[in-house]
Write an enzyme that holds these catalytic residues in place. Structure first.
Site, PDB file in Angstrom:
ATOM      1  N   ALA A   1       0.481  -0.777  -0.361  1.00  0.00           N
ATOM      2  CA  ALA A   1      -0.248   0.544  -0.090  1.00  0.00           C
ATOM      3  C   ALA A   1       0.770   1.626   0.211  1.00  0.00           C
ATOM      4  O   ALA A   1       2.178   0.859   0.035  1.00  0.00           O
ATOM      5  CB  ALA A   1      -1.165  -0.098   0.859  1.00  0.00           C
TER       6      ALA A   1
ATOM      7  N   LYS B   1      -4.074   3.179  -2.270  1.00  0.00           N
ATOM      8  CA  LYS B   1      -2.542   2.519  -3.455  1.00  0.00           C
ATOM      9  C   LYS B   1      -2.831   2.504  -4.796  1.00  0.00           C
ATOM     10  O   LYS B   1      -3.819   3.722  -5.099  1.00  0.00           O
ATOM     11  CB  LYS B   1      -3.514   1.180  -3.015  1.00  0.00           C
ATOM     12  CG  LYS B   1      -2.626   0.055  -1.859  1.00  0.00           C
ATOM     13  CD  LYS B   1      -3.504  -1.184  -2.204  1.00  0.00           C
ATOM     14  CE  LYS B   1      -3.378  -2.575  -3.442  1.00  0.00           C
ATOM     15  NZ  LYS B   1      -1.734  -2.021  -3.315  1.00  0.00           N
TER      16      LYS B   1
ATOM     17  N   GLU C   1      -5.934  -4.769  -8.516  1.00  0.00           N
ATOM     18  CA  GLU C   1      -5.466  -5.161  -6.772  1.00  0.00           C
ATOM     19  C   GLU C   1      -6.748  -5.033  -6.473  1.00  0.00           C
ATOM     20  O   GLU C   1      -7.423  -5.914  -5.533  1.00  0.00           O
ATOM     21  CB  GLU C   1      -4.534  -3.890  -6.403  1.00  0.00           C
ATOM     22  CG  GLU C   1      -3.411  -4.394  -6.769  1.00  0.00           C
ATOM     23  CD  GLU C   1      -2.097  -3.245  -6.751  1.00  0.00           C
ATOM     24  OE1 GLU C   1      -0.916  -3.165  -6.316  1.00  0.00           O
ATOM     25  OE2 GLU C   1      -2.682  -2.429  -6.400  1.00  0.00           O
TER      26      GLU C   1
HETATM   27  O1  DER Z   1       0.097   0.791  -6.183  1.00  0.00           O
HETATM   28  C1  DER Z   1      -0.112   0.096  -5.903  1.00  0.00           C
HETATM   29  O2  DER Z   1      -0.176  -1.233  -6.297  1.00  0.00           O
HETATM   30  C2  DER Z   1       1.362  -1.274  -5.004  1.00  0.00           C
HETATM   31  O3  DER Z   1       1.264  -2.122  -4.473  1.00  0.00           O
HETATM   32  C3  DER Z   1       1.687  -0.019  -3.938  1.00  0.00           C
HETATM   33  O4  DER Z   1       0.861   0.170  -3.077  1.00  0.00           O
HETATM   34  C4  DER Z   1       2.688  -0.187  -3.035  1.00  0.00           C
HETATM   35  O5  DER Z   1       3.938  -0.173  -3.607  1.00  0.00           O
HETATM   36  P1  DER Z   1       5.867  -0.468  -2.448  1.00  0.00           P
HETATM   37  O6  DER Z   1       5.605  -1.577  -2.031  1.00  0.00           O
HETATM   38  O7  DER Z   1       6.625  -0.490  -4.221  1.00  0.00           O
HETATM   39  O8  DER Z   1       5.836   0.741  -2.226  1.00  0.00           O
END
Ligand code: DER
Length: 233
Positions: free
Chosen positions: A91, A102, A111
């Site tokens: 997230a 997200k 997602e």
């Molecule tokens: O946006 C997304 O799809 C990702 O899940 C994001 O929410 C988190 O990405 P990260 O773990 O690279 O910070």
């Protein structure tokens, strides 16, 4: 511990705690969720997770699974039947009420479908992403039909947002999602009710989905800089 080590610890812990042979598992997107995918790959190779059915949330995760030899299923496959036992994802921000934001990875639409249809959703993040309220330091992302860029921009501006079209890196032009759409990143000066905003944004014609995840029940694993984990239910 550095950021990669924390993410690796989160990914391993989530898989150890929640993934068992025979399950239907949603695999999230991003630099944190990828460590859970890698852990699933290791356990599969070691013969520890038989009859696993994995569903990916993006082309990033699909590629990772292909490289690791993790068999992937569509959410529509009869074996999966649109239902998952557990999903592990990252997230951008988490607030004390449990609402999430997200979209940094641009995979928010699938997602959300995957999370919505999972018995349990495990969210992995570094502690710094646990914030007093969503949208203060990270934009709210909206996936939009390309033809509706101007109309959706006008509608969100009328709701008090500033909208920025996300541009691609190492490609000229906007970021195009796995679904062939564009992304608008919204910032709001005023505080908002996340549940209300999630519904209102999705009511605008041309909006495919937005990155607010409200009203769900998530198990959140937060990693502190010293490597210890905090679990929020
Ligand atoms: O946006 C997304 O799809 C990702 O899940 C994001 O929410 C988190 O990405 P990260 O773990 O690279 O910070």
């Amino acid at each position: 511990m550095n950021s990669d080590e924390l993410k690796q610890r989160l990914g391993r812990r989530a898989v150890d705690d929640f993934v068992r042979g025979g399950m239907r598992v949603g695999l999230g997107t991003g630099s944190t969720a990828v460590w859970a995918v890698r852990c699933v790959g290791e356990k599969l190779r070691a013969g520890e997770l038989e009859h696993l059915a994995c569903v990916v949330t993006s082309s990033q995760t699909e590629l990772e699974c292909e490289q690791l030899g993790i068999p992937i299923y569509s959410l529509n496959h009869t074996h999966v039947g649109g239902k998952l036992d557990v999903t592990i994802d990252g997230a951008d921000e988490i607030e004390p009420s449990g609402n999430l934001c997200k979209g940094g990875g641009g995979a928010l639409a699938l997602e959300k479908v995957v999370a919505y249809n999972s018995k349990r959703v495990v969210i992995l993040a570094e502690e710094r992403k646990y914030v007093a309220r969503l949208g203060k330091s990270f934009p709210i992302t909206v996936e939009v039909l390309r033809q509706a860029r101007a109309t959706v921009t006008r509608a969100v501006e009328a709701m008090g947002a500033s909208a920025s079209l996300r541009m691609a890196e190492r490609k000229i032009g906007p970021t195009i999602t796995d679904n062939g759409n564009i992304l608008l990143d919204l910032t709001f000066e005023a505080a908002f009710d996340a549940g209300w905003l999630e519904r209102e944004l999705n009511a605008i014609p041309g909006v495919v989905e937005n990155g607010l995840f409200t009203g769900g029940h998530y198990t959140v694993y937060l990693a502190k800089p010293d490597g210890s984990l905090r679990v929020l239910e």
